[in-house]
Every structure is written in structure tokens, then in C-alpha cells.
Design a protein around this motif. Structure first.
Motif, PDB file in Angstrom:
ATOM      1  N   ALA A 133     110.298 -37.519  78.997  1.00 17.26           N
ATOM      2  CA  ALA A 133     109.992 -38.155  80.282  1.00 17.26           C
ATOM      3  C   ALA A 133     108.562 -38.656  80.339  1.00 17.26           C
ATOM      4  CB  ALA A 133     110.237 -37.178  81.427  1.00 17.26           C
ATOM      5  N   GLY A 134     107.662 -37.998  79.600  1.00 20.22           N
ATOM      6  CA  GLY A 134     106.276 -38.455  79.527  1.00 20.22           C
ATOM      7  C   GLY A 134     106.129 -39.772  78.806  1.00 20.22           C
ATOM      8  N   SER A 135     107.134 -40.151  78.017  1.00 21.34           N
ATOM      9  CA  SER A 135     107.206 -41.475  77.407  1.00 21.34           C
ATOM     10  C   SER A 135     107.961 -42.442  78.306  1.00 21.34           C
ATOM     11  CB  SER A 135     107.904 -41.387  76.050  1.00 21.34           C
ATOM     12  OG  SER A 135     107.212 -40.562  75.148  1.00 21.34           O
ATOM     13  N   MET A 136     109.068 -41.990  78.860  1.00 25.75           N
ATOM     14  CA  MET A 136     109.922 -42.844  79.688  1.00 25.75           C
ATOM     15  C   MET A 136     109.203 -43.361  80.926  1.00 25.75           C
ATOM     16  SD  MET A 136     113.314 -40.438  79.437  1.00 25.75           S
ATOM     17  CE  MET A 136     114.435 -41.503  80.341  1.00 25.75           C
ATOM     18  N   VAL A 137     108.228 -42.577  81.433  1.00 28.24           N
ATOM     19  CA  VAL A 137     107.574 -42.950  82.677  1.00 28.24           C
ATOM     20  C   VAL A 137     106.807 -44.263  82.565  1.00 28.24           C
ATOM     21  CG1 VAL A 137     105.379 -41.737  82.268  1.00 28.24           C
ATOM     22  CG2 VAL A 137     106.267 -41.953  84.602  1.00 28.24           C
ATOM     23  N   LEU A 138     106.437 -44.666  81.373  1.00 30.01           N
ATOM     24  CA  LEU A 138     105.699 -45.918  81.201  1.00 30.01           C
ATOM     25  C   LEU A 138     106.607 -47.137  81.093  1.00 30.01           C
ATOM     26  CD1 LEU A 138     102.848 -44.909  78.724  1.00 30.01           C
ATOM     27  CD2 LEU A 138     102.906 -44.769  81.221  1.00 30.01           C
ATOM     28  N   THR A 139     107.906 -46.926  81.063  1.00 30.31           N
ATOM     29  CA  THR A 139     108.859 -48.024  80.921  1.00 30.31           C
ATOM     30  C   THR A 139     109.209 -48.622  82.286  1.00 30.31           C
ATOM     31  OG1 THR A 139     110.861 -46.634  81.088  1.00 30.31           O
ATOM     32  CG2 THR A 139     109.802 -46.818  78.909  1.00 30.31           C
ATOM     33  N   PRO A 140     109.916 -49.760  82.302  1.00 31.87           N
ATOM     34  CA  PRO A 140     110.279 -50.344  83.602  1.00 31.87           C
ATOM     35  C   PRO A 140     111.332 -49.546  84.364  1.00 31.87           C
ATOM     36  CG  PRO A 140     110.361 -51.987  81.835  1.00 31.87           C
ATOM     37  CD  PRO A 140     110.248 -50.661  81.177  1.00 31.87           C
ATOM     38  N   ARG A 141     112.319 -48.977  83.626  1.00 29.82           N
ATOM     39  CA  ARG A 141     113.437 -48.264  84.253  1.00 29.82           C
ATOM     40  C   ARG A 141     113.868 -47.128  83.330  1.00 29.82           C
ATOM     41  NH1 ARG A 141     118.384 -51.934  84.927  1.00 29.82           N
ATOM     42  NH2 ARG A 141     119.130 -50.031  85.945  1.00 29.82           N
TER      43      ARG A 141
END
Length: 230
Positions: A133-141
Motif C-alpha cells: 500500500a505504501g507503493s500503491m498510494v502514489l498511483t492514480p487508483r
């Protein structure tokens, strides 16, 4: 920022080498700031023992325990209640931000509420090292499959959008814990962006305007109607 977006932390020599390259110096000469906030928003993670394991460097996802010269702790939920001069210098001084897994929408909410999200574009020499999630948070969705906690403003799956692709972490063979390739494909079909699915031995590096994958495992890049794997 310079980004090292992992699924499972620094799990291979190749991912560690990518981290050292982004830092521009050995880990042992670098400082880090641990951000565990996402863990509190995930029902199977925190609060409790798993948060302590992460911040104390005892988790199965190596990030804090890599031999940093020093490691600090920044809890985003506390930031709105304290004066800016008491936390911003520590954020700016860190060579790396170690951002745990958990709930990506919870993390995105507190990055915005704390004001940290507004500062990220200014941290041009800082390495953001995300875990799940610490990576996913920087994505658009993140896609509906990963929506758990919902922000007070309403429903949705939108995160910070600092990169132009989405991430499905924890790719795993059928029958093993994680997300199967079929599940990743179904998820990608709902995402209107380029997307990566990657296992815990893979990471995405974003630096100097380029994006590349570092992997000793399996990863897949999805485009509308197609997928390329390695």
C-alpha cells in the motif's frame, strides 16, 4: 522524488542495489524516516503486534532493518495536532521514507490531512520506498478490489497520482497467499491506466523520468487489451 515501489520490501540483492543507486551512497551512511500509518487502516494488520514488528525492524518485509545510519518515526495521524516546525525538518532531512503496507486509501487520506502530500514534490533528493500500500498510494487508483477503509469525503479508489501507472502487489502462483495472475488480470481490466502486477521479489524504480522493473521473480505489465510479462 526518487521512487522504489516494492511489493514485499527489500527482499533481493537486486532491490537493495537499486536502493543504494537511488540514495547515491551506502545504506549505512543514509538516514531514514519510517511511516507506519497505513497499517492502522487495515483490519488484518494494526494496531498491534505487526505495527511494532515493522517499526522495530522485525517484520518479514525488510525495510527498517537494512542497516541505516539512523531511523526516525513519523506518524501521520499525529502530524495535524503538532506545530509544523516540529515535524517538517525531520521529513526534509531524511534520505529515505520507509512507507509501510496496509490500507492505501487510509494512507492517502492522512498524507493529505497531514500536509505531507503537498511537500512530496519538493523532496527531489529523497527516496520514497513503499511496501505494498505504501507503493500503491502514489498511483492514480487502486481499483475496487483493494478498497477497504473509506475516507470521510465519500467512496472512491483514487490515491495521490504521483505516477501514471497502477500497482497490484503480491502476485503469487495459484493456491498460494497473494493475488493470482487471473485475479491480477481481472483487476487490470477495471483500471484505465497502465498497470503492473508484481510479486514480493519485484520492485518498480522511478527516477530521472524513467521507469524500470527490478525483479528476481514474476511481474506483468498490463496495457489496454494486452499484457507483457517477465
Amino acid at each position: 522524488m526518487k521512487l522504489l515501489l516494492t511489493s514485499g520490501g527489500v527482499t533481493t540483492p537486486g532491490i537493495r542495489a537499486a536502493l543504494v543507486e537511488l540514495l547515491g551512497r551506502p545504506v549505512e551512511e543514509s538516514t531514514a524516516l519510517c511511516i507506519p500509518t497505513a497499517m492502522y487502516g487495515h483490519p488484518s494488520v494494526g494496531a498491534g503486534e505487526k505495527v511494532w514488528e515493522f517499526v522495530s525492524g522485525r517484520s518479514p518485509n525488510p525495510m527498517v532493518e537494512l542497516g541505516w545510519r539512523s531511523v526516525g518515526l513519523l506518524e501521520l495521524t499525529a502530524v495535524p495536532t503538532i506545530d509544523r516546525e516540529r515535524w517538517e525538518p525531520a521529513l526534509r532531512a531524511a534520505d529515505a521514507l520507509l512507507v509501510s503496507g496496509g490500507d492505501a486509501l487510509y494512507l492517502a487520506h492522512w498524507l493529505r490531512e497531514s500536509g505531507v502530500a503537498d511537500l512530496l514534490p519538493e523532496l527531489t533528493d529523497t527516496v520514497w520506498m513503499g511496501l505494498s500500500a505504501g507503493s500503491m498510494v502514489l498511483t492514480p487508483r487502486i481499483g475496487d478490489d483493494f478498497v477497504g477503509w473509506q475516507p470521510p469525503a465519500g467512496e472512491g479508489d483514487h490515491t495521490l497520482g504521483l505516477v501514471d501507472f497502477c500497482i497490484c502487489p503480491h502476485l503469487a502462483p495459484d493456491g498460494e497467499p497473494g493475488n493470482s495472475l487471473a485475479e491480477a488480470q481481472a483487476w487490470a481490466a477495471t483500471i484505465d491506466h497502465p498497470a503492473y502486477a508484481m510479486d514480493d521479489r519485484s520492485a518498480i524504480v522511478v527516477a530521472d523520468g524513467e521507469t524500470r522493473v527490478v525483479s528476481d521473480g514474476q511481474w506483468v505489465r498490463f496495457e489496454p487489451g494486452s499484457a507483457v510479462s517477465s
